[in-house]
Motif scaffolding. Structure first.
Motif, PDB file in Angstrom:
ATOM      1  N   GLU A 196     -18.280 -32.798  36.215  1.00  0.00           N
ATOM      2  CA  GLU A 196     -17.814 -32.178  35.200  1.00  0.00           C
ATOM      3  C   GLU A 196     -17.496 -30.644  35.347  1.00  0.00           C
ATOM      4  OE1 GLU A 196     -20.340 -32.477  31.665  1.00  0.00           O
ATOM      5  OE2 GLU A 196     -19.897 -34.487  31.181  1.00  0.00           O
TER       6      GLU A 196
ATOM      7  N   ARG B 247     -14.904 -31.479  27.101  1.00  0.00           N
ATOM      8  CA  ARG B 247     -15.450 -32.877  26.914  1.00  0.00           C
ATOM      9  C   ARG B 247     -14.916 -33.562  25.819  1.00  0.00           C
ATOM     10  NH1 ARG B 247     -21.247 -30.860  27.004  1.00  0.00           N
ATOM     11  NH2 ARG B 247     -21.772 -32.947  26.607  1.00  0.00           N
ATOM     12  N   THR B 248     -14.364 -33.126  24.745  1.00  0.00           N
ATOM     13  CA  THR B 248     -13.961 -33.886  23.676  1.00  0.00           C
ATOM     14  C   THR B 248     -12.592 -34.570  23.929  1.00  0.00           C
ATOM     15  OG1 THR B 248     -12.670 -32.057  22.817  1.00  0.00           O
ATOM     16  CG2 THR B 248     -15.021 -32.282  21.851  1.00  0.00           C
TER      17      THR B 248
ATOM     18  N   THR C  95     -11.987 -38.935  28.718  1.00  0.00           N
ATOM     19  CA  THR C  95     -12.800 -40.127  28.717  1.00  0.00           C
ATOM     20  C   THR C  95     -12.978 -40.612  29.899  1.00  0.00           C
ATOM     21  OG1 THR C  95     -10.666 -41.211  28.378  1.00  0.00           O
ATOM     22  CG2 THR C  95     -12.041 -40.626  26.498  1.00  0.00           C
TER      23      THR C  95
ATOM     24  N   SER D 278      -8.015 -43.308  23.411  1.00  0.00           N
ATOM     25  CA  SER D 278      -9.153 -42.367  23.275  1.00  0.00           C
ATOM     26  C   SER D 278      -8.497 -41.395  22.238  1.00  0.00           C
ATOM     27  CB  SER D 278      -9.033 -41.344  24.658  1.00  0.00           C
ATOM     28  OG  SER D 278      -7.669 -40.951  25.126  1.00  0.00           O
TER      29      SER D 278
ATOM     30  N   TRP E 287     -12.581 -36.582  18.251  1.00  0.00           N
ATOM     31  CA  TRP E 287     -13.662 -36.649  17.465  1.00  0.00           C
ATOM     32  C   TRP E 287     -13.767 -36.765  15.847  1.00  0.00           C
ATOM     33  CZ3 TRP E 287     -15.736 -33.395  13.988  1.00  0.00           C
ATOM     34  CH2 TRP E 287     -15.031 -31.879  14.114  1.00  0.00           C
TER      35      TRP E 287
ATOM     36  N   THR F   2     -17.209 -46.399  23.353  1.00  0.00           N
ATOM     37  CA  THR F   2     -18.166 -45.072  23.467  1.00  0.00           C
ATOM     38  C   THR F   2     -17.966 -44.417  22.079  1.00  0.00           C
ATOM     39  OG1 THR F   2     -17.670 -44.882  25.821  1.00  0.00           O
ATOM     40  CG2 THR F   2     -18.886 -43.271  25.039  1.00  0.00           C
TER      41      THR F   2
ATOM     42  N   ALA G 190     -17.679 -41.556  19.178  1.00  0.00           N
ATOM     43  CA  ALA G 190     -17.536 -40.194  19.413  1.00  0.00           C
ATOM     44  C   ALA G 190     -18.636 -39.527  18.851  1.00  0.00           C
ATOM     45  CB  ALA G 190     -16.540 -39.862  18.574  1.00  0.00           C
TER      46      ALA G 190
ATOM     47  N   LYS H  85     -18.493 -32.886  20.429  1.00  0.00           N
ATOM     48  CA  LYS H  85     -19.256 -33.207  21.692  1.00  0.00           C
ATOM     49  C   LYS H  85     -18.209 -33.861  22.602  1.00  0.00           C
ATOM     50  CE  LYS H  85     -23.780 -31.800  21.182  1.00  0.00           C
ATOM     51  NZ  LYS H  85     -24.758 -32.452  20.139  1.00  0.00           N
ATOM     52  N   ARG H  86     -17.830 -34.987  21.986  1.00  0.00           N
ATOM     53  CA  ARG H  86     -16.978 -36.135  22.775  1.00  0.00           C
ATOM     54  C   ARG H  86     -16.320 -36.930  21.880  1.00  0.00           C
ATOM     55  NH1 ARG H  86     -21.767 -40.200  24.388  1.00  0.00           N
ATOM     56  NH2 ARG H  86     -21.344 -41.161  22.467  1.00  0.00           N
TER      57      ARG H  86
ATOM     58  N   HIS I 241     -13.908 -43.573  22.949  1.00  0.00           N
ATOM     59  CA  HIS I 241     -13.233 -44.030  23.863  1.00  0.00           C
ATOM     60  C   HIS I 241     -13.215 -45.690  23.780  1.00  0.00           C
ATOM     61  CE1 HIS I 241     -14.183 -46.119  28.012  1.00  0.00           C
ATOM     62  NE2 HIS I 241     -13.060 -46.182  27.992  1.00  0.00           N
TER      63      HIS I 241
END
Lengths: 381, 636
Positions: free
Chosen positions: B121, B144-145, B148, B411, B414, B448, B450, B454-455, B458
């Motif tokens: 990262e 990071r958001t 993917t 992708s 969030w 994945t 959300a 934070k993310r 995906h």
């Protein structure tokens, strides 16, 4: 017809419960789209109890993923295996089964309320008997208020998981009224496991339970004088109590320890069905920090969507302290009427909780009817 | 003529004869129907890995090379794109969609995976931040958001040591980024001729960004040939589709104005044609155009810098019947024309010439231009209404007579919260409408979820699209409400959602050989605009004040009720302090009065002191409910 009136007269409780269940099932059968519409209502479903989010968590759980590794599902893990047993709620059968489950929960809650009202704790405690004792509502009307309250019916159709919290909270109160300390503590532990706030009910429920235990031990030692309400027997009773009563500090510690042990047991059980401990921050930090700003009917949402970032954590602290600050003062003030402390605390939670919803408000209104003898009214129920 | 083959052609031809030149460039031109022109620029430079590692750069751009070395990047793909490829009328995408990006900026790279996830990262962050500076793009916002890790959608193009182990793929998109001149200038600076000579001299921001569709790409990958040293290759491509008529607007009148009525070309065969209404006539034949008119300048000189560069510079894919005139200021000697394929004409810029221009006249050609059908048609929309929730609806249409396997990658940001349990994939045959839709089960699904702030989400699906059928993919989502300070200044414009990337997998060679492609191709949907609910930005103080008041009122009244004891007014005992104060006050008052009396000079009325203080008893408590009083008295 005559048999019907006879049944109505002899078995009013059964008639009431059957009627309440029929209303719920008829509503689903006549309006099949109603549960899904109500599930999407912001007043009934919040990020921490929505049935749709539960389905999403279930989807991930059934595929072996961690349902808490995402921003959608924040509900108790033990609900997952329970709902995994039910057929998929996208089909009409699944919808009906879920409504039947929630109807069952409502009936159980109403039964607990019935028992609380029957025990008469609302107006007669160990140290205090209300002069308005005769005006207390009948147990049946308290149960009827709960079962026929539109808030409760809509909540039943919307199927939020906070219904489980309500059931276990009221079950805890009902066991406390019967002086069963262990089961009461266990029920409160389950309720606070599913959502955090019933922890604040622990002091008043403990007080209630202690009150009942003292009354019970006094009853046992003075069975002959049980009916006497004259001042002399009261005095002797008091004297006897001092020796045979459970010690308050010891009782408090025992009650808290039971609750903590039950909570630990529930956490262990949850960990067994999940791949990681991630569920603890996912459930409880969502309640503590209000990260999900999906609209709801509460004050918190209105306040925190427009809060400046710099003050966010300060006001989160203030709001939580504000809620916490009621629990102990209520216990001190309503020492002699512990059920009033419990009901008032439930009211504070229903109004000031982070993700307020109509279901909690409905449950509080039903509990308020336990104190019905305090209302000024012209007619008698 | 397949475009992919065409682009491989020069390289393949020469690699058989000579070693690959260290630098080569190529421009491919192809008129598209309805007066559009496709222009594909390709610049390829390479350096040996040993020279790269010892920081010896010749045609490989040093600035980029150092960034890649510093961030441990093994393979890099960077895209800047704008507009939409109209595959209904333009046919299949150039280069099989492999050099194409989603609207905005898209980047994916294979990084060294040594040091675990935090180290990767860290490298990714260093890569995007450096590229952000190099290309003047907001790549540094890929955090990071927006990152993917796709599993199925991308495969390394280069040959990597150890079979591609020890590296990790990260993918980021910025759909909101507006690609413009400030990105083109640093892009041209990477070329050896810096856009001053050769075909890159045609690239002018005014024309490139006036295109209906444009995509700029940079691909860095290691290439190894048997018996040769591995080389690091950088391929830069610019693909644009220009509206010929708009591009040929004269330079002295660049402002678009409505055309005078006399000049409008109307289709008079339409029934609704009248003096006040005009239906534009479909253009017949091929339009006249020339490089200098379309790009505003002819090709300046040539950029034959590398040894052994014998590649043709310009190729024209047009009907064999069209007349092409090549004007150039130098000698004619190095202009070569290729006769291998009738539709393709190939030219090499002369080294001595100053200017080269290619011009075509208007011609009506009977032969319908050949269009290769794209492997798949894809579109994606947001459905639903209101600000709370919506739905995603993607339509994938397979026009071919064989089923196709695809990877569908999304992708999502969030704040778009998809409910995967509502995911439905339904297939309808396009040949008959009465057949019911059949559900398609994805062969594989990678999801994945959300995490707020934070993310991002995906979602990757491996699907098989049946022959001649349409597959619809739908799911519900919630629109999250952001915090007050998280909204951008233009909050009511909406938020961009990155395009879905569809990879059409090659068919198995043994099943239907010759029918489908042997190489995978890519296509992307357009980006979406997601309207989020916005708070009233002028209200924070009102909200804070109102809510605080409500809470203070609630707390205050409950506190008041808790600490107060309710008794009847008459049974309030007088507090000892009040009695004492009243006594003292009475004395003082009596003393003052007697003093006054004495001052007036008489003994009359001297001792009329009255203890009148402390009459307020019980205060506010007396106001409160009598029923409470009755009860609290019984308590004792």
């Amino acid at each position: 017809m005559e048999t019907l009136t006879k049944v109505c007269r002899d078995q009013p409780k059964h008639v009431l419960f059957t009627a309440a269940a029929t209303i719920r099932i008829l509503a689903v059968l006549l309006f099949p789209a109603l549960p899904d519409i109500l599930t999407l209502r912001a007043e009934l479903s919040t990020p921490v109890n929505s049935f749709k989010r539960l389905q999403e968590g279930l989807f991930l759980y059934e595929r072996g993923l961690d349902p808490y590794d995402g921003g959608i599902f924040h509900q108790a893990p033990l609900l997952l295996p329970l709902f995994a047993l039910l057929p998929s709620s996208s089909l009409w059968l699944g919808r009906l089964v879920s409504i039947l489950l929630y109807t069952g929960l409502d009936l159980l809650t109403a039964d607990c309320l019935y028992q609380i009202a029957e025990s008469g704790v609302a107006h007669t405690s160990r140290l205090y008997t209300s002069p308005r004792k005769d005006r207390a509502w009948t147990s049946l009307s308290v149960a009827a208020v709960h079962l026929l309250n539109p808030f409760t019916i809509m909540t039943c159709l919307a199927r939020p998981t906070s219904v489980f919290t309500t059931l276990f909270t009221i079950l805890g109160i009902s066991h406390a009224c019967q002086a069963r300390a262990t089961t009461a503590a266990f029920a409160v532990a389950i309720a606070s496991h599913t959502s955090l706030h019933p922890v604040m009910l622990l002091p008043p429920i403990g007080l209630l339970c202690y009150d009942r235990m003292c009354a019970q031990s006094a009853d046992e030692t003075n069975t002959s004088e049980a009916n006497g309400a004259a001042p002399e027997p009261m005095k002797t009773k008091f004297a006897v109590d001092q020796r045979s009563q459970p010690k308050p500090i010891r009782f408090g510690l025992q009650f808290a320890a039971t609750c903590i042990a039950a909570e630990a047991f529930l956490f262990g059980l949850s960990r067994l069905i999940l791949p990681s401990w991630r569920f603890i921050p996912s459930i409880y930090m969502t309640l503590l920090e209000l990260p999900d700003l999906t609209p709801n009917a509460g004050l918190w949402w209105y306040f925190f969507i427009e809060m400046f970032d710099a003050f966010r954590s300060f006001f989160l602290g203030v709001f939580w302290l504000h809620m916490l600050s009621y629990s102990v003062p209520f216990c001190l003030r309503f020492q002699k009427q512990p059920l009033a402390a419990v009901v008032l605390m439930m009211g504070i939670i229903a109004v000031f909780e982070p993700y307020a919803n109509a279901g909690d408000a409905g449950a509080w209104l039903s509990c308020l009817c336990l104190l019905g003898h305090l209302f000024e009214r012209k007619y008698v129920l | 003529m397949k475009l992919a083959q065409l682009l491989v052609l020069p390289a393949a031809l020469l690699s058989a004869v000579l070693a690959i030149p260290e630098y080569s460039e190529h421009l491919h031109l192809r008129p598209l129907p309805n007066g559009y022109l496709y222009a594909g620029f390709n610049f390829t430079a390479s350096t040996s890995l040993s020279a790269y590692e010892s920081q010896h750069f010749r045609y490989f751009p040093r600035s980029l090379g150092q960034i890649l070395q510093h961030s441990g990047t093994r393979e890099l793909h960077l895209r800047f794109a704008l507009g939409r490829w109209d595959d209904e009328s333009w046919g299949s995408r150039p280069r099989d969609g492999k050099r194409e990006g989603g609207t905005g900026v898209e980047i994916w790279a294979w990084l060294d995976s040594g040091g675990g996830k935090p180290a990767v990262e860290e490298r990714w962050s260093s890569l995007v931040n450096s590229l952000s500076g190099l290309f003047c793009a907001s790549l540094n916002f890929i955090d990071r958001t927006k990152t993917t890790r796709p599993v199925l959608s991308f495969e390394p193009e280069g040959t990597h040591r150890g079979g591609g182990g020890g590296m990790e793929l990260l993918h980021g998109t910025l759909p909101h980024e507006v690609v413009c001149t400030e990105n083109l200038t640093p892009y041209l600076k990477l070329l050896p001729c810096k856009g001053k000579a050769g075909i890159s001299s045609l690239l002018d921001g005014h024309k490139v960004f006036d295109a209906n569709w444009q995509t700029m790409s940079i691909d860095v990958r290691p290439v190894c040939h048997v018996g040769e040293e591995c080389r690091l290759e950088i391929q830069q491509t610019v693909d644009i589709v220009l509206d010929i008529e708009r591009s040929m607007r004269p330079r002295n009148d660049p402002i678009p104005r409505p055309r005078p009525v006399e000049e409008l070309e109307c289709d008079e065969s339409k029934s609704y044609h009248a003096s006040d209404s005009c239906y534009p006539r479909r253009k017949e034949g091929e339009m006249a155009w020339s490089l200098s008119k379309i790009f505003g300048t002819p090709v300046r000189g040539s950029c034959h810098v590398a040894d052994g560069d014998e590649c043709p510079d310009v190729s024209l894919e047009i009907s064999p019947d069209r007349a092409v005139e090549v004007l150039h200021s130098g000698s004619n000697e190095t202009l070569m024309s290729h006769a291998q394929n009738q539709r393709l004409r190939v030219y090499r810029l002369s080294d001595s010439g100053k200017y080269t221009d290619i011009s075509l006249t208007q011609q009506i050609i009977q032969e319908a231009p050949h269009q290769e059908q794209p492997p798949l048609y894809a579109s994606r929309q947001i459905t639903g209404f209101g600000q709370e929730r919506g739905g995603m609806h993607a339509v994938l249409h397979n026009p071919h007579t064989y089923p196709q396997r695809i990877v569908y990658l999304e992708s999502l940001p969030w704040f778009l919260r998809p409910y995967m349990h509502t995911l439905k994939v339904l297939s309808h045959p396009t040949t008959s409408h009465d057949q019911p839709a059949t559900p398609v089960k994805p062969d594989k699904m990678f999801y994945t979820p959300a995490l707020d702030r934070k993310r991002g989400t995906h979602l990757e699906l491996l699907l098989t699209i049946p022959a001649q059928s349409t597959v619809e993919l739908t799911y519900d989502f919630d629109k999250a409400i952001l915090r007050y300070t998280e909204y951008p200044p233009d909050a009511n414009r909406g938020f961009d959602v990155a395009p879905a990337i569809i990879r059409v997998l090659p068919l198995n060679s043994n099943s239907t050989a010759g029918n489908g492609k042997t190489q995978d191709s890519y296509l992307r949907t357009t980006s979406l605009l997601l309207p989020l609910p916005t708070p009233d930005f002028s209200m924070p103080y009102n909200v804070i004040i109102l809510t605080s008041t409500v809470i203070a009122l609630g707390f205050g009244s409950i506190f008041n009720l808790l600490v107060r004891r309710f008794v009847l007014a008459e049974e309030v005992p007088r507090s000892a302090l009040a009695v004492r104060v009243a006594g003292v006050m009475g004395k003082v008052r009596g003393w003052v009065r007697s003093l006054k009396g004495r001052m007036r000079g008489g003994g009359e009325g001297g001792g009329r002191a009255v203890g009148g203080a402390g009459e307020a008893t019980g205060g506010a408590g007396g106001m409160n409910g009598i029923s409470g009083v009755a009860e609290s008295r019984k308590e004792r």
